[in-house]
Write a protein that holds these residues in place. Structure first.
Motif, PDB file in Angstrom:
ATOM      1  N   LYS A 133       0.975  -1.236  -0.138  1.00 16.57           N
ATOM      2  CA  LYS A 133      -0.010  -0.126   0.059  1.00 16.57           C
ATOM      3  C   LYS A 133       1.061   1.353  -0.172  1.00 16.57           C
ATOM      4  CE  LYS A 133      -3.670  -2.483   0.313  1.00 16.57           C
ATOM      5  NZ  LYS A 133      -4.555  -2.897  -0.947  1.00 16.57           N
ATOM      6  N   LEU A 134       1.783   1.280  -1.188  1.00 10.29           N
ATOM      7  CA  LEU A 134       2.562   2.798  -1.233  1.00 10.29           C
ATOM      8  C   LEU A 134       2.463   3.125  -2.441  1.00 10.29           C
ATOM      9  CD1 LEU A 134       5.866   1.255   0.599  1.00 10.29           C
ATOM     10  CD2 LEU A 134       4.113   2.802   1.462  1.00 10.29           C
ATOM     11  N   ARG A 135       2.580   4.323  -2.655  1.00  7.93           N
ATOM     12  CA  ARG A 135       2.749   5.121  -3.979  1.00  7.93           C
ATOM     13  C   ARG A 135       3.820   6.217  -4.047  1.00  7.93           C
ATOM     14  NH1 ARG A 135      -1.469   4.963  -7.371  1.00  7.93           N
ATOM     15  NH2 ARG A 135      -3.017   4.461  -5.668  1.00  7.93           N
ATOM     16  N   VAL A 136       4.398   6.108  -5.227  1.00 10.97           N
ATOM     17  CA  VAL A 136       5.294   7.436  -5.369  1.00 10.97           C
ATOM     18  C   VAL A 136       4.677   8.454  -6.306  1.00 10.97           C
ATOM     19  CG1 VAL A 136       7.590   7.870  -6.479  1.00 10.97           C
ATOM     20  CG2 VAL A 136       7.305   5.762  -5.455  1.00 10.97           C
ATOM     21  N   VAL A 215       3.919   7.883  -0.491  1.00 13.07           N
ATOM     22  CA  VAL A 215       2.778   8.097   0.110  1.00 13.07           C
ATOM     23  C   VAL A 215       1.992   6.938   0.537  1.00 13.07           C
ATOM     24  CG1 VAL A 215       2.666  10.650  -0.805  1.00 13.07           C
ATOM     25  CG2 VAL A 215       1.492   8.593  -1.904  1.00 13.07           C
ATOM     26  N   ASN A 216       0.861   6.863   1.555  1.00 12.17           N
ATOM     27  CA  ASN A 216       0.084   5.830   1.399  1.00 12.17           C
ATOM     28  C   ASN A 216      -0.786   5.698   0.347  1.00 12.17           C
ATOM     29  OD1 ASN A 216       0.771   4.602   4.032  1.00 12.17           O
ATOM     30  ND2 ASN A 216      -0.174   6.465   4.950  1.00 12.17           N
ATOM     31  N   SER A 218      -3.478   4.177   0.228  1.00 16.80           N
ATOM     32  CA  SER A 218      -5.086   4.300   0.524  1.00 16.80           C
ATOM     33  C   SER A 218      -5.761   5.363   0.682  1.00 16.80           C
ATOM     34  CB  SER A 218      -5.011   3.342   1.742  1.00 16.80           C
ATOM     35  OG  SER A 218      -4.392   3.960   3.031  1.00 16.80           O
ATOM     36  N   GLN A 219      -4.679   6.630   0.490  1.00  8.86           N
ATOM     37  CA  GLN A 219      -5.227   8.179   0.800  1.00  8.86           C
ATOM     38  C   GLN A 219      -6.070   8.151  -0.606  1.00  8.86           C
ATOM     39  OE1 GLN A 219      -1.416   9.857   2.307  1.00  8.86           O
ATOM     40  NE2 GLN A 219      -3.104  11.162   3.201  1.00  8.86           N
ATOM     41  N   GLY A 220      -6.019   7.708  -1.857  1.00  7.63           N
ATOM     42  CA  GLY A 220      -6.849   8.166  -2.744  1.00  7.63           C
ATOM     43  C   GLY A 220      -6.607   9.461  -3.083  1.00  7.63           C
ATOM     44  N   LEU A 221      -5.432   9.765  -3.575  1.00  5.18           N
ATOM     45  CA  LEU A 221      -4.953  11.107  -3.811  1.00  5.18           C
ATOM     46  C   LEU A 221      -5.606  11.459  -5.274  1.00  5.18           C
ATOM     47  CD1 LEU A 221      -1.262  11.121  -2.834  1.00  5.18           C
ATOM     48  CD2 LEU A 221      -3.121  12.040  -1.809  1.00  5.18           C
ATOM     49  N   ALA A 222      -5.995  12.656  -5.598  1.00  5.92           N
ATOM     50  CA  ALA A 222      -6.638  13.041  -6.743  1.00  5.92           C
ATOM     51  C   ALA A 222      -5.543  13.497  -7.656  1.00  5.92           C
ATOM     52  CB  ALA A 222      -7.446  14.238  -6.457  1.00  5.92           C
ATOM     53  N   GLY A 228      -2.701  16.657   1.343  1.00  5.04           N
ATOM     54  CA  GLY A 228      -1.717  16.222   2.105  1.00  5.04           C
ATOM     55  C   GLY A 228      -1.479  14.641   1.698  1.00  5.04           C
ATOM     56  N   TRP A 229      -0.335  14.287   2.322  1.00  5.74           N
ATOM     57  CA  TRP A 229       0.121  12.990   2.169  1.00  5.74           C
ATOM     58  C   TRP A 229       0.897  12.563   3.381  1.00  5.74           C
ATOM     59  CZ3 TRP A 229       2.059  16.275  -1.777  1.00  5.74           C
ATOM     60  CH2 TRP A 229       3.301  16.755  -1.930  1.00  5.74           C
ATOM     61  N   GLN A 230       1.135  11.250   3.346  1.00  4.21           N
ATOM     62  CA  GLN A 230       1.928  10.708   4.609  1.00  4.21           C
ATOM     63  C   GLN A 230       3.174  10.799   4.052  1.00  4.21           C
ATOM     64  OE1 GLN A 230      -0.252  10.708   7.202  1.00  4.21           O
ATOM     65  NE2 GLN A 230       0.584   8.965   7.718  1.00  4.21           N
ATOM     66  N   THR A 231       4.180  11.376   5.012  1.00  3.56           N
ATOM     67  CA  THR A 231       5.571  11.099   5.076  1.00  3.56           C
ATOM     68  C   THR A 231       6.056  10.068   5.587  1.00  3.56           C
ATOM     69  OG1 THR A 231       5.581  12.578   6.645  1.00  3.56           O
ATOM     70  CG2 THR A 231       5.341  13.680   4.561  1.00  3.56           C
ATOM     71  N   GLY A 232       7.516  10.176   5.828  1.00  4.51           N
ATOM     72  CA  GLY A 232       8.118   9.031   6.715  1.00  4.51           C
ATOM     73  C   GLY A 232       7.594   8.880   8.036  1.00  4.51           C
ATOM     74  N   ARG A 233       6.962  10.089   8.691  1.00  7.10           N
ATOM     75  CA  ARG A 233       6.399  10.093   9.842  1.00  7.10           C
ATOM     76  C   ARG A 233       4.805   9.667   9.805  1.00  7.10           C
ATOM     77  NH1 ARG A 233       8.880  15.841  12.146  1.00  7.10           N
ATOM     78  NH2 ARG A 233      11.017  15.101  11.894  1.00  7.10           N
ATOM     79  N   ASP A 234       4.279   9.456  11.039  1.00  4.56           N
ATOM     80  CA  ASP A 234       2.798   9.146  10.828  1.00  4.56           C
ATOM     81  C   ASP A 234       1.682  10.160  11.121  1.00  4.56           C
ATOM     82  OD1 ASP A 234       3.673   6.002  12.731  1.00  4.56           O
ATOM     83  OD2 ASP A 234       3.601   6.447  10.563  1.00  4.56           O
TER      84      ASP A 234
END
Length: 738
Positions: A133-136, A215-216, A218-222, A228-234
């Protein structure tokens, strides 16, 4: 009634809640590390699995070996050159199945890497990233595209770390230790991938280099924008925005919660307010200085062009003048050599020597052609001396003349006159002497000389004698493939040497090629033939005492009646080689490959064949007293009528071997595998006479018998009553033993 907006917000909240639980279960950096391991494992497995199957087929396939596929050979050579792998250890002939699987080991990794890069560019996910569940994505939230994906992976993630490790290894003195290269590569990759830990947004160097984020999924980025997106931190990293809260209306229910609503999105640009200076602005502010600089630049360009043109013209004129002078001298010498009068003999000799000193590319071919036509013995010797003075550049035309003269000798031997035969023999002797002297004088400069198919064999007629003597010389790298070197002397000469990097065991080592050469009755005492290619070489009655043949390639070579006393054959490849009647006393043949070799009547007293591959070899009638065959592979070997007194066969593999009529006195058989071994007529012990002058004997003692303690003879064949009695009495194992 709930509005659609409320439903959409609720669904997004559920999705984010699931993503949050996944993040808490498996942090982002852990998943990224796992994705890297899976990606590398996928590519590695696609190469290692077919390569391993091909390697197994190479060693176990019953099919006849064939030349290695050209694509595989080129790939293998490129890898060997990059990693400084010794060229002599490359594969040349393999099983047909090996070619098939090794081609797959090249195609499959390329296919998988190409597909993964395509997926990464188009969707932002490789297969392992989909699993985790990772995306670049780019800063706009879109997939990176193929070019950016290749830049990120090939250059940022792998190219720079591995390239830096390779340069450090190659130019800091660690070369050619492959273990150090692996260590440096691991450290560089660890630094590169670990660079995300010290970055505020957990972006590794390759992501910063390519302008991407992980990024995650599962966030479903448009596409085109994101909040926003998930970085290395939570936690989320969002764009700047102003937001407000809907005030609760009078008519709203008390249990309805307030929902945030974005009123304004503010995108701020952090570009510098101060523009960088550029050339055109500076020129407008300083017109005088600009005009002065342009003037000086123009004058310097004109002056430089004029001077350069004059220098070039003068050089061309000098070159034409020198060439014209050389041409005039060359034509004058050629005209002088064309004279056939008896009084011009000394002048012709002087012209030949002068022509050899002339720096003209036409001189050597002309002298060689003249040697092939000259009838006067004294001029033939003068031409030989002149060609020797030209050094290595004379070898190629001399090689061609040697082959032509050999053809003439073969033709005249059938229908030529004695005078014609004598004249051709004189020319060939002069040619051979010139080649031998050039090799002697310039040996350290001729590591790539080609003398294949050259006839330098011993000549012994009434008036023409020639013996090739190349003792104590550096002959590394020379190509003697299919050359005729019968009766030559190469005592203590080196056929293998360190290459240009002056390091042993690397790709550029100078390795002579003697494949298919005729070395019958040659003297190679003490010669260094380590790693040398000698497939199908004829060494009948050759002398190789104390020669170093370790790691040499000797498939199908013929050593019949050769002397190999004290020679080193460690790890040499001698498949299907013939050593019939050879003297192998005290030979060092540990780990040698003699699969299918013919060794009948050899004398190998005290030889070391430990861990050797002697499968299907034939040793009939050989004297192997005191030889060491511990841990050797002797499956299907024929040791009939051999003398194995005091030999060491401990831990040897003797399945289906023939030991018929073999003397096994004091042989150590402990730990040997004797499944199917034929002991018909074999002697486990020899009766000892009571006195030397009497025929009265006493029963064999344990000291003079074979050591069979704990040896399993249950599946051995043709054991007679006396043999079984000895086995049972001395600790051997058999179903008939009490």
């Amino acid at each position: 009634m709930t509005s659609p907006t409320i439903k959409q917000v609720h669904n997004q909240a559920v999705s984010r809640s699931f993503s949050l639980r996944l993040n808490r279960a498996l942090p982002m950096m852990t998943r990224r590390l796992a994705a890297v391991v899976l990606e590398v494992s996928l590519v590695t497995a696609s190469a290692v699995i077919p390569y391993s199957i091909g390697e197994y087929a190479k060693d176990h396939s019953p099919a006849e070996p064939v030349p290695i596929n050209p694509v595989v050979a080129a790939t293998e050579e490129a890898i060997a050159k990059t990693l400084a792998y010794p060229r002599a250890r490359l594969n040349r002939q393999v099983a047909p199945l090996t070619n098939l699987f090794w081609c797959g080991a090249i195609v499959m990794p390329i296919t998988i890497v190409s597909w993964q890069l395509y997926q990464l560019g188009k969707t932002g996910q490789t297969t392992p990233k989909q699993w985790l569940k990772l995306r670049v994505v780019t800063p706009m939230g879109t997939p990176p595209g193929l070019i950016r994906a290749v830049w990120r992976e090939a250059v940022g993630r792998w190219g720079l770390p591995l390239g830096t490790a390779y340069l450090l290894w190659r130019y800091t003195g660690a070369f050619p230790d492959f273990g150090i290269l692996l260590g440096l590569a691991g450290v560089m990759l660890l630094i590169e991938h670990g660079s995300g830990w010290i970055h505020s947004r957990r972006r590794a160097f390759h992501d910063r280099m390519a302008g991407t984020y992980v990024v995650n999924a599962s966030q479903g980025l448009a596409s085109g924008s994101f909040n926003g997106w998930q970085t290395g931190r939570d936690h989320s990293v969002t764009l700047e925005f102003d937001n407000g809260w809907h005030q609760r209306s009078e008519t709203s229910t008390h249990d309805q919660p307030n929902h945030p609503s974005v009123t304004t999105i503010v995108l701020t640009s952090q570009s510098s307010s101060r523009q960088a200076p550029h050339l055109w602005g500076w020129m407008r502010r300083h017109p005088g200085a600009t005009l002065l600089i342009l003037s000086f630049t123009g004058m310097a360009s004109v002056l430089g062009t004029f001077v350069g043109t004059q220098v070039y013209i003068q050089r061309q004129a000098n070159w034409r003048e020198v060439n014209q002078q050389n041409n005039e001298v060359f034509l004058a010498l050629v005209k002088q050599l064309s004279s056939t009068s008896a009084t011009a003999l000394e002048e012709r000799q002087g012209a030949i020597l002068a022509l050899a000193r002339l720096d003209d590319p036409r001189a050597v071919p002309f002298l060689v052609d003249l040697l092939g036509q000259e009838n006067t013995p004294s001029l033939i010797d003068t031409l030989q001396q002149a060609l020797v003075s030209k050094g290595g550049e004379a070898l190629p035309p001399l090689q061609r003349l040697n082959q032509a003269l050999q053809n003439d000798r073969d033709t005249l031997a059938r229908r030529g006159t004695p005078g014609e035969q004598q004249l051709v023999a004189l020319r060939q002797r002069a040619t051979n002497r010139a080649i031998a002297k050039i090799l002697t004088i310039y040996s350290s400069e001729l590591h790539d000389a080609d003398l294949s198919r050259t006839d330098l064999s011993q000549m012994d007629t009434r008036s023409v004698q020639f013996t090739l003597v190349l003792d104590n010389l550096d002959l590394a790298g020379l190509n003697f493939r299919s050359a005729i070197l019968t009766g030559g002397s190469f005592q203590n000469s080196r056929f293998y040497g360190a290459g240009a990097d002056q390091r042993w065991g690397t790709f550029d080592d100078w390795i002579a090629d003697l494949s298919g050469a005729e070395l019958k009755e040659a003297d190679l005492t003490g010669a260094n033939l380590n790693n040398v290619l000698m497939a199908r070489t004829n060494l009948i009655r050759a002398i190789l005492n104390r020669a170093n043949l370790a790691d040499s390639y000797l498939i199908g070579a013929n050593f019949s009646s050769a002397q190999l006393i004290g020679a080193d054959l460690t790890r040499a490849v001698l498949e299907n080689a013939s050593l019939t009647g050879a003297n192998l006393g005290e030979v060092k043949a540990s780990l040698v490959n003699l699969h299918g070799g013919s060794l009948g009547q050899v004398s190998a007293v005290g030889g070391d064949f430990s861990f050797a591959d002697l499968t299907q070899s034939n040793w009939q009638g050989a004297d192997l007293s005191g030889a060491n065959f511990s841990h050797a592979k002797l499956q299907d070997a024929d040791l009939s009528s051999t003398k194995l007194v005091k030999a060491n066969l401990s831990q040897a593999q003797l399945q289906n071997a023939k030991l018929q009529n073999t003397n096994l006195s004091e042989v150590d058989l402990r730990g040997a595998n004797l499944t199917g071994t034929d002991f018909l007529g074999a002697m486990f012990a020899t009766a000892v006479p009571v006195k030397s002058d009497q025929f009265i004997t006493q029963p064999p003692s344990a000291a003079s018998g074979a050591r069979v303690q704990g040896v399993n003879f249950a599946r051995a064949k043709n054991l007679d009553t006396n043999q079984l009695q000895y086995i049972c009495n001395h600790g051997g194992r058999h179903p008939e033993c009490p």
